[in-house]
Each structure stands twice: as C-alpha cells, then as structure tokens.
Design an enzyme around this catalytic site. Structure first.
Site, short mmCIF file in Angstrom:
data_model
loop_
_atom_site.label_atom_id
_atom_site.label_comp_id
_atom_site.label_asym_id
_atom_site.label_seq_id
_atom_site.Cartn_x
_atom_site.Cartn_y
_atom_site.Cartn_z
N HIS A 38 0.84 -1.21 0.00
CA HIS A 38 0.00 0.00 0.00
C HIS A 38 0.87 1.26 0.00
CE1 HIS A 38 -4.00 -1.80 0.21
NE2 HIS A 38 -3.39 -2.78 0.84
N ASP A 40 2.46 2.17 -3.18
CA ASP A 40 2.61 2.71 -4.55
C ASP A 40 1.78 3.97 -4.73
OD1 ASP A 40 0.24 1.18 -4.64
OD2 ASP A 40 0.75 0.17 -6.54
N ALA A 126 -6.51 -13.82 -6.47
CA ALA A 126 -5.80 -14.28 -5.27
C ALA A 126 -4.71 -13.31 -4.87
CB ALA A 126 -5.21 -15.67 -5.52
N LEU A 128 -2.32 -12.09 -6.87
CA LEU A 128 -1.05 -12.29 -7.59
C LEU A 128 -1.09 -11.60 -8.95
CD1 LEU A 128 -0.41 -16.06 -6.70
CD2 LEU A 128 0.43 -14.02 -5.51
N SER A 129 -2.00 -10.65 -9.09
CA SER A 129 -2.06 -9.79 -10.28
C SER A 129 -2.41 -10.53 -11.56
CB SER A 129 -0.75 -9.03 -10.48
OG SER A 129 -0.58 -8.11 -9.45
N SER A 130 -3.40 -11.41 -11.48
CA SER A 130 -3.82 -12.08 -12.72
C SER A 130 -4.38 -11.06 -13.71
CB SER A 130 -4.84 -13.18 -12.43
OG SER A 130 -5.92 -12.67 -11.69
N GLU A 163 -6.88 -0.17 -15.67
CA GLU A 163 -7.56 -0.39 -14.38
C GLU A 163 -8.30 0.88 -13.94
OE1 GLU A 163 -7.68 -3.10 -12.42
OE2 GLU A 163 -6.22 -4.37 -13.42
N ASP A 175 1.72 -3.31 -9.74
CA ASP A 175 1.47 -4.62 -10.34
C ASP A 175 1.90 -4.63 -11.81
OD1 ASP A 175 0.30 -4.88 -7.91
OD2 ASP A 175 -1.76 -5.03 -8.65
C1 GLA Z 1 -3.09 -3.97 -5.27
C2 GLA Z 1 -2.94 -2.79 -6.21
C3 GLA Z 1 -1.51 -2.24 -6.17
C4 GLA Z 1 -1.04 -1.98 -4.74
C5 GLA Z 1 -1.33 -3.20 -3.85
C6 GLA Z 1 -1.03 -2.93 -2.40
O1 GLA Z 1 -2.32 -5.05 -5.73
O2 GLA Z 1 -3.26 -3.17 -7.52
O3 GLA Z 1 -1.44 -1.06 -6.95
O4 GLA Z 1 -1.62 -0.81 -4.22
O5 GLA Z 1 -2.68 -3.61 -3.95
O6 GLA Z 1 0.33 -2.75 -2.19
#
Ligand code: GLA
Length: 395
Positions: A38, A40, A126, A128-130, A163, A175
């Site tokens: 948290h 970025d 989950a 992991l940025s899918s 996004e 991400d």
């Molecule tokens: C999600 C958001 C990121 C970041 C994280 C927390 O993954 O997509 O931009 O803020 O939460 O670090």
C-alpha cells in the site's frame, strides 16, 4: 511444448480455425510483492518480483477490425469492434484485454483486430495480479503486432490506465510495472514517485519463495482499497497544513513522523499514515539486508510489515493472519507476510529448501484448525517480464 499449452492450442484451433499461419504467442507473469505494501499510491517504494506463473495469449491479427476474445478458464467468448470498446460488466475478464487495447488507442496507437485466446496458471483474484498479467499480455501482443515500439514501462502505465479509467479500480502502478519489467531471479526496488528502479538479486542460496493462498475470495476488496486510499489522502492533507511542500505521505521520514504525527487529527488516518511511513523505511532496510545477504533480517522485516498491515493499516483479516502466524513458527521459515492488497489472497514466505514439505504440512494443519479449510501452495521461481514466446512455444 509443455502439456498445458498442448491443451490451450487445442482450444485455440477450435476458436480460430485457419491453421498455424500468423499465430503468435505472448506471455506475461503474475507478481508477488516481497515488501512495501500500500505504498505505490502513496509515492513510496515497493519491492515486487515477477513470478514464473502467468498468462499466455495466443493471437492472430485480423484485418476487419474485429476483436474476438476467449479463455480456457472461462466459458464466455466476447466479440466486439476495435473502434467501439467500452466497459461492460457482462464481459467479465474480457474487460481487461478490451481496456488494454482501448488504453493503447487513447495513447495514439492504431491497434488492430485480433483473435485472442488466454490460458493461465495463476489463481484468479488471489492477489497475484492475474488481471495485470492479462493486460500486459494483450499490450505486448498489440505492441509487437502493430509495431508500436512502446517501451515496457510505457506499457505498464497503459496497464494502470486500463484499471483506473476503463475498469474503474483505483490501483497504483506496482502490479503492472512488476509484470512488465520483471527479471529472472531479481526483485525490483521501485520508487513509485519517479518510477526509477533498481534490480535486487534474489540469489539467496538455500531459500525459496513459497506463496500460500488463503482460498478466501476477496469480496470487499475494491471498496476497502478505495477507503484506505482516502484515509491516506486525509492524513496527507492534515500534514500539508504545516508542510505545504510535502508531495506524498511516504516521503515523511520516520524521525519526522515522531514530531508530526500529532498534526493528523483523525486517529484512524494517523494509524494508516504510521503504516505508510514505517513501511517505506522497512523497504529501505529490506533492500540493504538482501544486498548484504542478511536473510534473517529480511525475514524479520517481512514479519514487521505484516504486523503493521494487521494493526495499523487493517487489511489482513483472520485468514491472512492465521497463515502468517502459522508460517512464523513453521520449520525452515525465515519470514512471512501478506502480499498484495490484502483482505484475503495470499501470503509470501521465505523458506529453506529442505524444509518446504514440513513447512507446508505445519501451515496446512494450523490453518485448517483455525479456519476450517485447506490453503494452497505455490513454490515459484522469479521469472522475466511480459514478452513474446512464439519460438520457444511452437518449436
Ligand atoms: C493492489 C494494487 C496495487 C497496490 C497493492 C497494495 O495489488 O493493484 O497497486 O496498491 O494492492 O500494495
């Protein structure tokens, strides 16, 4: 060809008949954040790494301006015109590739229609940025096929725009940056204010990253995420009354925070800010520890990060706390913390190679006793960022 891609190609041939002529394959990884959560959107530092799990996009250009999207994970197919892209909740996952192409076009790229089939091995939703992985696979494919020649950092920004402006999630740059710019066996120490970054070697001997999934779906995530952003903005607004040149909350130094904290009036906003300030400092220490080979210290900082996210930022919840607690006392574990936005999703742990089976057994037992369901484990390497893989896949 790896087995799972054989299946994906069978699905592709049914979806886009016409032989292998003009077929290209792209891959974009998922990401795990090692520390710096948290931060970025607070102008701080983060330390993510690209995974060797991710999303393949099998594509073929079309010259009729039609975009056809399919996935081996979801039944629905979506067909639309490339010059009429808009968000439609009914299109579900297909909004990510649609939005990515929309973002490219708003950037001036003359995107083309294509048949586009996704296949992935990342768990969805989950943490992991899918979604960033799908966005970057699409962006890299269009970038190559339309010869737009954009750099990967630009593509990462367009993924974030997807996004923020197309899907309507107010996320930061971490991400997409990690997914685009990942480098095998390296973490990325990224300054989210300037987007300057350094690679930090993750050649750390006898240790492996183990990702553990709570298997809890992150229902409230988007609204809670936006709430945390607003709380951080409120803290920044208070601090700016006395320090008008302060651009980002994460720019407050830990020593300054001692004197300044009384300027944040709301006690909740104060705790959120304390997380941001201390977490940013932990990232600096964590990078130093990795460079010095001090794995024990790095693990301790992971634990402190989790505690701060639990107590001050309040984004962990029962499931993530149970996994982290179990990991902290499990065999061979040097450190563990939640990763990503929180409220469910995954933890990341650093575990000694030979202890991984015992670690998994102990964490599973503890988690099942506490929460009543089984977690899932992914023992992953750190891989490269988004790229074309046609040759290695089709040879
Ligand atoms: C999600 C958001 C990121 C970041 C994280 C927390 O993954 O997509 O931009 O803020 O939460 O670090």
């Amino acid at each position: 060809m790896r087995d799972e891609l054989v299946e994906a190609f069978a699905a592709w041939r049914a979806f886009s008949p016409g032989g292998d002529e003009g077929v290209r394959v792209f891959f974009a990884p998922g990401r795990v954040n090692l520390i710096g959560e948290h931060l970025d959107y607070n102008g701080g530092q983060v330390m993510p790494a690209a995974l060797d799990l991710g999303t393949w996009a099998i594509v073929r250009m079309r010259d009729d301006g039609v975009l056809r999207i399919a996935s081996t994970a979801f039944g629905e197919r979506v067909t639309c015109q490339i010059d009429k892209l808009h968000y439609d909740a009914a299109d579900d996952y297909a909004n990510y590739p649609k939005g990515a192409i929309w973002a490219l076009m708003t950037h001036g790229v003359k995107a083309k229609g294509m048949d586009l089939l996704f296949h992935g091995n990342l768990p969805n939703r989950a943490g992991l940025s899918s979604s960033a992985s799908v966005e970057l696979a699409t962006l890299v494919a269009q970038n190559h096929l339309c010869q737009a020649n954009l750099g990967l950092a630009d593509l990462a920004r367009l993924g974030q725009r997807t996004e923020n402006e197309f899907v309507g999630v107010n996320s930061g740059i971490m991400d997409q940056f990690a997914v685009a710019m990942g480098r095998e066996n390296n973490a990325i120490l990224l300054d989210c204010d300037t987007l300057q970054y350094e690679l930090v070697s993750m050649d750390i001997g006898n240790y492996q990253l183990v990702i553990t999934n709570t298997n809890k779906s992150r229902g409230l995530m988007d609204s809670k995420y936006n709430e945390r952003r607003a709380e951080c903005e409120a803290a920044l607004a208070d601090l700016r009354k006395m320090h008008p040149s302060l651009r980002h909350l994460a720019h407050v130094q830990v020593e300054e925070w001692e004197d300044w904290q009384s300027e944040v009036t709301n006690p909740v906003a104060k705790r959120r800010a304390r997380h941001v300030v201390t977490e940013n400092h932990r990232v600096t220490l964590a990078a130093q520890a990795l460079r010095a080979g001090q794995i024990g210290l790095f693990g301790e900082l992971m634990r402190q990060s989790h505690e701060s996210l639990r107590d001050d930022f309040e984004v962990t919840g029962r499931e993530l706390d149970a996994l982290a607690m179990a990991a902290w006392s499990a065999p061979g574990c040097v450190g563990s913390r939640m990763t990503g936005a929180g409220f469910g999703g995954c933890t990341v742990s650093l575990v000694e190679n030979e202890s991984i089976p015992a670690f998994q057994e102990e964490v599973s037992r503890w988690y099942h006793d506490e929460i009543g369901i089984a977690p899932s484990f992914y023992v992953t390497g750190i891989g490269n960022g988004a790229r074309e893989v046609t040759q290695e896949v089709l040879d």
